[in-house]
Scaffold this motif. Structure first.
Motif, PDB file in Angstrom:
ATOM      1  N   SER B 103      56.949   9.959 -10.595  1.00  0.00           N
ATOM      2  CA  SER B 103      56.734   8.589 -10.124  1.00  0.00           C
ATOM      3  C   SER B 103      55.801   8.521  -8.920  1.00  0.00           C
ATOM      4  O   SER B 103      55.131   7.528  -8.719  1.00  0.00           O
ATOM      5  N   GLY B 104      55.785   9.602  -8.138  1.00  0.00           N
ATOM      6  CA  GLY B 104      54.928   9.589  -6.963  1.00  0.00           C
ATOM      7  C   GLY B 104      53.447   9.622  -7.290  1.00  0.00           C
ATOM      8  O   GLY B 104      52.616   9.254  -6.472  1.00  0.00           O
ATOM      9  N   THR B 106      52.265   8.279 -10.290  1.00  0.00           N
ATOM     10  CA  THR B 106      51.913   7.278 -11.291  1.00  0.00           C
ATOM     11  C   THR B 106      52.420   5.914 -10.868  1.00  0.00           C
ATOM     12  O   THR B 106      53.442   5.795 -10.204  1.00  0.00           O
ATOM     13  N   GLY B 107      51.686   4.883 -11.240  1.00  0.00           N
ATOM     14  CA  GLY B 107      52.110   3.530 -10.916  1.00  0.00           C
ATOM     15  C   GLY B 107      52.519   2.767 -12.157  1.00  0.00           C
ATOM     16  O   GLY B 107      52.717   1.567 -12.120  1.00  0.00           O
ATOM     17  N   GLY B 145      58.957   5.380 -12.852  1.00  0.00           N
ATOM     18  CA  GLY B 145      57.588   5.504 -12.331  1.00  0.00           C
ATOM     19  C   GLY B 145      57.094   4.271 -11.589  1.00  0.00           C
ATOM     20  O   GLY B 145      56.657   4.366 -10.441  1.00  0.00           O
ATOM     21  N   PRO B 146      57.149   3.099 -12.202  1.00  0.00           N
ATOM     22  CA  PRO B 146      56.647   1.906 -11.510  1.00  0.00           C
ATOM     23  C   PRO B 146      57.655   1.277 -10.557  1.00  0.00           C
ATOM     24  O   PRO B 146      57.388   0.217  -9.993  1.00  0.00           O
ATOM     25  N   ILE B 148      59.507   3.431  -8.183  1.00  0.00           N
ATOM     26  CA  ILE B 148      59.250   4.220  -6.978  1.00  0.00           C
ATOM     27  C   ILE B 148      57.751   4.151  -6.685  1.00  0.00           C
ATOM     28  O   ILE B 148      56.940   4.228  -7.602  1.00  0.00           O
ATOM     29  N   PRO B 149      57.353   3.972  -5.415  1.00  0.00           N
ATOM     30  CA  PRO B 149      55.913   3.839  -5.128  1.00  0.00           C
ATOM     31  C   PRO B 149      55.116   5.076  -5.521  1.00  0.00           C
ATOM     32  O   PRO B 149      55.652   6.167  -5.483  1.00  0.00           O
ATOM     33  N   PRO B 150      53.831   4.869  -5.869  1.00  0.00           N
ATOM     34  CA  PRO B 150      53.130   3.586  -5.980  1.00  0.00           C
ATOM     35  C   PRO B 150      53.474   2.864  -7.266  1.00  0.00           C
ATOM     36  O   PRO B 150      54.008   3.478  -8.186  1.00  0.00           O
TER      37      PRO B 150
HETATM   38 NA    NA Z   1      55.255   5.221  -8.964  1.00  0.00          NA
END
Ligand code: NA
Ligand code: NA
Lengths: 176, 425, 324
Positions: B103-104, B106-107, B145-146, B148-150
């Motif tokens: 997740s870190g 990918t947005g 993924g979307p 947790i930021p970004p």
């Molecule tokens: Na993310």
């Protein structure tokens, strides 16, 4: 494959290649522009006024110009589950109809976008003081190309389900 | 009504979402005042995209593309396996944990679904998981993924609704981790009954450290992004460009497997991935203009607030509406069209903007997995060749778990807002 | 029945912002006085688009009226830049005097002539003078500006003003201002008081200085064809409704400044200070000649003519005493 199909396939590919190169260069410029903004605040202290405005307009040009690339590769997302359950000739008819609808939408935006550009000749951008016709130009150019690509895609596939390498269609869905 | 019908028919026959929204919007404009009104469309598309913070989206995508290119995804999966692979249903658990790590960089949920659909689903099937179950686990984890930021969706939400993007990023951390925990709990509960395989040996501390080291550079990315924003070095948009710089550094200096040609290809593919979304956003702006001109948003808002004046009921109605519309609508289009209607309602009932934002984003993300229209389902189905219906059936327990979590977060702002408050938002 | 669709870029609360105060009063008077012959439909909160788009829609006739900010109007009518002279007005009263007087008339006539498809009816208040907020230190003297990073709009003259004062000016998109102030990407910003409270900048800024260096009114414009299509009687109604709306908007601006939503409230959360007369004079000397020179450079003959009229009129208004 008929001659017409081969021709449109080749033409579509040629245009797309050039189109993608322009998009790639614009994206690189966009990245540099935003980096300069960060550097300016901490290192250069030039207090550049154009970074934000330039970034917005280049972003619009770059990403709208990528729309025809997606059209050429049929990457725009749509719902396929319903159509898949229909008999083959109906499917084919609907695919042709959908291509015509895309052609209509993109074509209208391109046509009507030229009016926007004409209006933009009398409007100036805040920082550069340049006519807004330059940024507005992205609309007729990008959607004109998208209309052309949907026409070529229609001639190329003629309503048949085009067998795409899976990677392409995934790409299209990668940001939701 | 006719316009809504046109939209639905266009969608059903498989018209690309952007084209369908645009044509329905054009038809609406035309019905108000002919070509004179329809001629507004190009300006709506232009101005719908003429928003500086939108830049963050392509940059986060580019950073993710570069990181992927360096082969970091497989390192992350290996690290997750070393952590939780030895439990019953080890690969399913690893899939969840890997989604958190992934997740870190990918947005987008669909990026996660595509990457894991290609790598982890076949691995799970080989170990004896059923394909639909493997797909369901991947789909359920993909929305971490979307969250947790970004997060691309948070960027759009924040820029449209005037909510701090950094604040939204901070608010997303906890819900993202909770989604992972809830899904792992569901995997564990059904593990025996489903007779999930238990394949891997427990990793030694040394192996664990080795995998950790291999993943460290990727794990640092969200810290760099959020740290850069929170410490005031960069704006969220600039943070995205810094993330690209970081990914470039890793690719060209650390792993040395990034060429100019490859970078150029990634710049192009980034623009194309963004273009799919931007076309929808631009077309939704045409459709949204027609709605606004007819004052339909106010009508919906008034209707909801007339149904009840109890804040809890209104919140439930909002979430319900999002989930129902989310079954058939693309999430970016929903954001453009529904956020201006529903967000003022959340203000009226006194919700904190960050709390409202995260509930909005979560509900939209969940609708990525609800049939018939769910982008994550589409991706997994196309990548793995599994039938959409069978994935959906296996997805049910996860979906229910996530909905319960959504309700919990909606009604406990003190929990949801804990991390952003800690970071000063 | 004639429909006047009117769009603006502020919230839909008459007691919350001057734009909607104007619009509400305008609508009420027009509808009542025309006995329902003219219906006014209001589209607040940028529902139909940005301020720039509103202008284009008024020009093309999809809507009939809007309030446009000077920033938005500048794209269509660059001569609006003559209003960017810093420290031109010494009080709110002078802004009324100048914008309702012969300068206002000349400006309205020139906008009408230049655009050709609009009718300008006046210059309502956007919320008062610009003030400067920052998180570094109270700005009492010119020297206090040194090294402070201020966010400005992407208007070259606004940047120039801050730079002439000794600060650093960085244009940032509006959507990024709050969080940038909060995290310290930038130290400060400049805006009218109602904007400071509306955007909750007091949560992330410590010092508020009443520099009163700029005044940027709205421009009230109607579509020309619509205006020309009204009967003489209806036109009269439109004009006096506009006048009352402008007075109401100005009144609300002053009320907001004085209320909890303005200075009264901000004093509790920020350290507020005003400039001394001598210091204000130093600020003026540091900025005004430079900016006037810049404006002269970029404006055409007609623009320079307007600038000279503006300087002359503000001078007179500043010296004038009420009922005297
Ligand atoms: Na993310
Ligand atoms: Na869905």
């Amino acid at each position: 494959m008929s001659r017409c199909q081969r021709l449109s396939s080749r033409l579509s590919g040629r245009i797309n290649l050039l189109n993608q190169r322009v998009v790639g260069v614009l994206m690189a410029v966009l990245l540099l522009d935003v980096w300069i903004a960060v550097l300016d605040r901490y290192l250069l202290h030039w207090q550049i006024s154009w970074v934000e405005e330039l970034a917005r307009y280049i972003m619009i040009w770059a990403i709208l110009l990528a729309v025809p690339c997606c059209t050429a590769g049929r990457e725009h997302i749509g719902l396929s589950t319903v159509v898949q359950h229909l008999p083959a000739p109906v499917q084919r008819g609907l695919r042709i109809l959908v291509d015509l609808l895309s052609l209509l939408f993109f074509g209208y935006l391109a046509f009507s976008g030229t009016e926007l550009v004409v209006k933009g000749l009398q409007q100036v951008s805040t920082v550069f003081g340049l006519p807004m016709a330059y940024p507005y130009g992205a609309i007729p150019v990008a959607f004109g190309l998208a209309a052309l690509q949907s026409l070529l895609a229609l001639l190329r596939d003629c309503g048949r389900d085009r067998l795409e390498p899976a990677a392409d269609s995934e790409k299209a869905l990668q940001l939701q | 009504m006719t316009i809504a019908l046109i939209l639905v028919v266009l969608l059903i026959i498989g018209t690309p979402v952007g084209v369908a929204l645009g044509l329905a919007g054009l038809a609406g404009m035309f019905s108000i005042g002919g070509l004179h009104f329809a001629s507004l469309a190009p300006a709506k598309v232009f101005n719908g995209l003429n928003i500086f913070p939108f830049l963050a989206m392509p940059f986060f995508i580019l950073a993710g593309e570069i990181m992927n290119h360096t082969g970091i995804t497989s390192r992350l999966v290996q690290f997750s396996q070393a952590l939780v692979g030895h439990f019953r249903g080890g690969l399913a658990h690893s899939n969840m944990v890997a989604s958190v790590f992934f997740s870190g960089i990918t947005g987008a949920a669909t990026a996660d679904a595509a990457a894991f659909g290609r790598t982890l689903v076949p691995a799970m099937v080989e170990q004896g998981y059923s394909r639909p179950y493997a797909c369901a686990v991947t789909a359920a984890g993909s929305i971490i993924g979307p969250t947790i930021p970004p997060s691309g969706l948070m960027v759009v939400y924040g820029s449209l609704m005037g909510v701090s993007i950094g604040g939204l990023f901070a608010t997303g951390i906890l819900p993202g981790l909770l989604i992972c925990l809830v899904c792992m709990a569901i995997i564990a509960v059904f593990a025996k009954r489903k007779n999930l395989p238990k394949a891997a040996q427990r990793a030694s501390l040394r192996q664990l450290l080795g995998h950790f080291k291999g993943s460290l550079l990727a794990l640092l990315m969200p810290l760099i992004i959020l740290g850069g924003i929170v410490s005031g070095i960069v704006t969220p948009t600039e943070a995205a460009s810094v993330a690209v710089a970081y990914a470039l550094f890793i690719g060209s200096v650390v792993y040395r497997n990034l060429s100019f040609a490859a970078l150029f290809r990634m710049l192009i593919s980034t623009a194309q991935i963004s273009a799919v979304i931007y076309l929808i956003i631009g077309a939704a702006s045409i459709f949204g203009w027609w709605l606004s001109f007819n004052q339909i948003p106010q009508f919906i808002a008034t209707f909801i607030s007339q149904l009840s004046d109890n804040p809890n009921v209104i919140l439930l109605l909002i979430i319900g509406l999002l989930l129902v519309v989310g079954m058939i609508m693309d999430i970016n289009a929903m954001l453009i069209i529904l956020a201006p209607v529903l967000v003022p309602l959340t203000e009226q009932i006194g919700m904190d903007p960050l709390h409202a934002g995260i509930i909005f984003v979560l509900a939209l993300n969940i609708s990525l997995m609800t049939p018939p229209v769910g982008a994550c389902l589409f991706v997994l189905s196309s990548v793995t060749g599994e039938k959409l219906e069978r994935i959906s059936a296996e997805l049910m327990p996860f979906l229910i778990g996530q909905l319960i979590l959504l309700m919990f977060l909606a009604f406990t702002p003190e929990v949801t807002l804990f991390i952003p408050r800690l970071l000063g938002y | 029945e004639k429909v006047l669709r009117f769009a603006h870029d502020n919230k839909a609360d008459m007691l919350e912002n001057p734009a909607h105060a104007f619009t509400g009063v305008f609508k009420n008077i027009v509808e009542a006085a025309s006995n329902g012959e003219i219906r006014v439909e209001i589209y607040p909160s940028n529902q139909l688009g940005s301020a720039k788009e509103h202008i284009q829609m008024v020009r093309d006739g999809q809507i009939q009226g809007t309030l446009s900010s000077t920033g938005a109007l500048a794209g269509y009518y660059p001569r609006i830049g003559v209003l960017d002279v810093p420290f031109a007005f010494n009080s709110n009263a002078s802004t009324y005097e100048v914008l309702d007087g012969s300068f206002g008339k000349a400006l309205a006539a020139d906008i009408d002539a230049s655009l050709g498809d609009v009718k300008v009816l006046g210059f309502p208040d956007t919320g008062g003078f610009f003030s400067v907020t920052n998180s570094k230190r109270a700005i009492n003297t010119l020297e206090d500006f040194k090294g402070i990073r201020i966010r400005t709009m992407t208007l070259p003259t606004h940047q120039k003003i801050i730079q002439s004062l000794g600060g650093e000016a960085y244009p940032l998109a509006w959507g990024e201002v709050y969080s940038s102030l909060q995290t310290g990407v930038i130290d400060g910003q400049m805006n009218p008081i109602p904007t400071v409270t509306f955007a909750k900048f007091d949560e992330v800024q410590e010092y508020l200085t009443l520099t009163n260096h700029l005044f940027a009114p709205y421009t009230l414009m109607l579509n020309k064809a619509f205006y020309d299509g009204l009967t003489d009687e209806e036109r009269k109604i439109i004009h006096f409704a506009a006048q009352s709306g402008i007075v109401a908007g100005r009144g609300l601006s002053r009320v907001i400044e004085a209320s909890e939503r303005g200075l009264e409230g901000l004093k509790k959360t920020m350290k507020v200070n005003a400039l001394s007369a001598t210091e204000r004079e130093r600020f003026r000397e540091a900025t005004q000649p430079v900016v006037i020179e810049d404006i002269r450079q970029v404006q055409d003959g007609k623009g320079v003519e307007l600038l000279d009229l503006f300087l002359n009129e503000t001078q007179q208004a500043n010296d004038k005493l009420y009922l005297n």
